[in-house]
Design a protein around this motif. Structure first.
Motif, PDB file in Angstrom:
ATOM      1  N   LEU A   1      -4.811   7.169 -12.930  1.00  0.00           N
ATOM      2  CA  LEU A   1      -4.821   5.790 -14.075  1.00  0.00           C
ATOM      3  C   LEU A   1      -3.235   5.598 -14.574  1.00  0.00           C
ATOM      4  CD1 LEU A   1      -5.794   3.929 -16.311  1.00  0.00           C
ATOM      5  CD2 LEU A   1      -5.909   5.846 -17.808  1.00  0.00           C
ATOM      6  N   THR A   2      -2.698   6.709 -14.263  1.00  0.00           N
ATOM      7  CA  THR A   2      -1.252   6.830 -14.652  1.00  0.00           C
ATOM      8  C   THR A   2      -0.409   6.003 -13.240  1.00  0.00           C
ATOM      9  OG1 THR A   2      -1.435   9.068 -15.797  1.00  0.00           O
ATOM     10  CG2 THR A   2       0.966   8.056 -15.260  1.00  0.00           C
ATOM     11  N   ALA A   3      -0.682   6.047 -12.371  1.00  0.00           N
ATOM     12  CA  ALA A   3      -0.224   5.344 -10.945  1.00  0.00           C
ATOM     13  C   ALA A   3      -0.301   3.505 -11.618  1.00  0.00           C
ATOM     14  CB  ALA A   3      -0.624   5.993 -10.005  1.00  0.00           C
ATOM     15  N   VAL A   4      -1.701   4.089 -11.452  1.00  0.00           N
ATOM     16  CA  VAL A   4      -1.772   2.077 -11.780  1.00  0.00           C
ATOM     17  C   VAL A   4      -0.939   1.500 -12.992  1.00  0.00           C
ATOM     18  CG1 VAL A   4      -3.838   0.447 -12.206  1.00  0.00           C
ATOM     19  CG2 VAL A   4      -4.205   1.940 -10.571  1.00  0.00           C
TER      20      VAL A   4
ATOM     21  N   LEU B   1       1.754   7.330  -6.809  1.00  0.00           N
ATOM     22  CA  LEU B   1       0.781   7.869  -7.165  1.00  0.00           C
ATOM     23  C   LEU B   1       0.819   9.388  -6.661  1.00  0.00           C
ATOM     24  CD1 LEU B   1      -2.250   8.562  -7.874  1.00  0.00           C
ATOM     25  CD2 LEU B   1      -3.221   7.686  -5.354  1.00  0.00           C
ATOM     26  N   LEU B   2       1.896   9.460  -5.358  1.00  0.00           N
ATOM     27  CA  LEU B   2       2.132  10.348  -5.022  1.00  0.00           C
ATOM     28  C   LEU B   2       2.888  11.309  -6.078  1.00  0.00           C
ATOM     29  CD1 LEU B   2       3.401  11.836  -1.309  1.00  0.00           C
ATOM     30  CD2 LEU B   2       5.035  12.646  -3.741  1.00  0.00           C
TER      31      LEU B   2
ATOM     32  N   GLY C   1       0.836  -0.923  -0.199  1.00  0.00           N
ATOM     33  CA  GLY C   1       0.243  -0.415  -0.214  1.00  0.00           C
ATOM     34  C   GLY C   1       0.547   1.349  -0.144  1.00  0.00           C
ATOM     35  N   ALA C   2       1.981   1.424   0.743  1.00  0.00           N
ATOM     36  CA  ALA C   2       2.574   2.647   0.772  1.00  0.00           C
ATOM     37  C   ALA C   2       3.703   2.455  -0.327  1.00  0.00           C
ATOM     38  CB  ALA C   2       3.492   2.145   1.993  1.00  0.00           C
ATOM     39  N   CYS C   3       4.024   1.822  -0.715  1.00  0.00           N
ATOM     40  CA  CYS C   3       4.847   1.861  -2.238  1.00  0.00           C
ATOM     41  C   CYS C   3       3.547   2.204  -4.032  1.00  0.00           C
ATOM     42  CB  CYS C   3       4.774   0.391  -2.624  1.00  0.00           C
ATOM     43  SG  CYS C   3       6.045   0.822  -4.278  1.00  0.00           S
ATOM     44  N   PHE C   4       2.001   1.877  -3.552  1.00  0.00           N
ATOM     45  CA  PHE C   4       1.336   1.739  -4.262  1.00  0.00           C
ATOM     46  C   PHE C   4       1.275   3.787  -4.087  1.00  0.00           C
ATOM     47  CE2 PHE C   4      -2.659   3.414  -6.157  1.00  0.00           C
ATOM     48  CZ  PHE C   4      -2.753   3.599  -7.444  1.00  0.00           C
ATOM     49  N   MET C   5       1.102   4.390  -2.816  1.00  0.00           N
ATOM     50  CA  MET C   5       1.075   5.701  -2.652  1.00  0.00           C
ATOM     51  C   MET C   5       2.285   6.496  -3.383  1.00  0.00           C
ATOM     52  SD  MET C   5      -0.761   5.120   1.188  1.00  0.00           S
ATOM     53  CE  MET C   5      -0.324   6.527   1.774  1.00  0.00           C
ATOM     54  N   VAL C   6       3.450   5.971  -3.593  1.00  0.00           N
ATOM     55  CA  VAL C   6       4.880   6.752  -3.144  1.00  0.00           C
ATOM     56  C   VAL C   6       4.621   7.093  -4.810  1.00  0.00           C
ATOM     57  CG1 VAL C   6       6.827   6.320  -4.083  1.00  0.00           C
ATOM     58  CG2 VAL C   6       6.151   5.605  -1.549  1.00  0.00           C
TER      59      VAL C   6
END
Length: 345
Positions: free
Chosen positions: A319-322, A25-26, A18-23
């Motif tokens: 979308l870009t983050a995913v 997305l940030l 979760g933290a990695c995906f948040m990075v």
């Protein structure tokens, strides 16, 4: 006992993913943050929502390391064998990429100088910071074991108060620097998140109604994220340009949201034990994803145009983050099939 350990491991892996995906997305949200336009609010929203990403990583480190008993030589050998190869490899990777993009480092000794002087790409700062944090962990571990719960709480109150001061001082235009005047610097820094993580994890495990506790933390996480967003808007408006003061990892709203985000992700992890295998495989790739995702983001942004300001950032950012996360994950999984790359990803 094995079931408890499995649940704990899955919960930690879930928090790490979760933290990695948040990075990711940030960093996608940050692309168009620097200019006030019709897309700025979307950048501010997603950026504020994900600011707890690095604190969560540090809190996970605290949970995993502070309660453990091992000699100092063993600790340093394990930790630095884990962090130094990736730091060296990815620094050289981005230096080579920067050279391809036109930046010139000159002779070979300038490469070494650049490597020693700091991150050659902004997001690699974390690998440098964790080196200093690891040096302090054996001593922080002794403090953790030697203190009572009330003393741990007192330390965290001091630490959180001191961490909040620079943000408040800047926002309120206070001239006095109380941290320097009274020597409160001892309580300042990212290393406090390790202590906080271990403490918050204990509090979570001891709470009698974890379902209610989880929902309360989710609500508070959203609240503190919104406060970060509003405070960023207010301060940026006052300054006349986008400002990141309230995005700082030690700012009060980010600190509070990080506690809640950790509890939310950990709580989710305790409920998905049947997916422990896939979660663990993705979690094993998070360091590599963190390191490679800026490379992927730049290539994907140029190829797809998803980060252009002409598109609606409200859907383009997630979308870009995913897409960046998925491509980075695929690349790291492929690299980890080659044994040497397992030591740098």
């Amino acid at each position: 006992m094995s079931q408890i350990r499995s649940t704990f491991s899955t919960a930690m892996d879930t928090a790490r993913v979760g933290a990695c995906f948040m990075v990711v997305l940030l960093h996608v949200a940050a692309v168009n943050f620097s200019v006030f336009d019709e897309q700025w609010w979307a950048s501010n929203f997603y950026d504020s929502l994900t600011r707890s990403c690095v604190p969560i990583f540090l809190m996970i480190t605290g949970v995993l390391l502070l309660a453990r008993e091992e000699s100092m030589p063993v600790f340093f050998r394990k930790r630095f064998a884990r962090i130094l190869p990736p730091l060296l490899f990815w620094s050289l990777f981005y230096m080579a990429w920067n050279t391809w993009e036109g930046e010139r480092y000159g002779a070979w000794y300038n490469w070494i100088k650049a490597l020693l002087n700091g991150p050659v790409t902004f997001h690699l700062w974390y690998l440098y910071a964790i080196v200093g944090i690891y040096l302090f962990v054996p001593f922080l571990r002794k403090i953790w074991h030697a203190t009572q719960p009330s003393e741990k709480k007192t330390y965290l109150i001091f630490w959180a108060t001191v961490c909040a001061w620079p943000t408040l001082r800047e926002a309120l235009h206070i001239e006095a620097d109380l941290l320097q005047v009274y020597g409160f610097d001892s309580f300042f820094g990212l290393v406090g998140y390790l202590f906080l993580g271990a403490y918050v994890h204990e509090a979570y495990m001891q709470h009698p109604d974890k379902r209610k506790y989880w929902f309360a933390n989710l609500a508070l996480f959203l609240l503190f994220s919104m406060l970060t967003m509003v405070a960023t808007y207010a301060y940026s408006t006052q300054s006349g340009e986008p400002e990141t003061l309230f995005y700082d990892y030690l700012s009060p709203f980010v600190l509070a949201s990080s506690v809640c985000a950790f509890n939310v992700l950990y709580g989710v992890g305790t409920k998905v034990s049947e997916y422990s295998g896939p979660v663990h495989k993705v979690a094993a790739c998070t360091l590599g994803i963190y390191c490679i995702h800026i490379f992927v983001l730049n290539l994907m942004g140029d190829a797809t145009g998803l980060t252009d300001t002409t598109k609606s950032s409200w859907w383009a950012i997630p979308l870009t983050a995913v897409c960046v996360f998925a491509v980075s994950l695929g690349m790291i999984m492929a690299l980890r099939r080659i044994r040497p790359f397992q030591y740098v990803t």
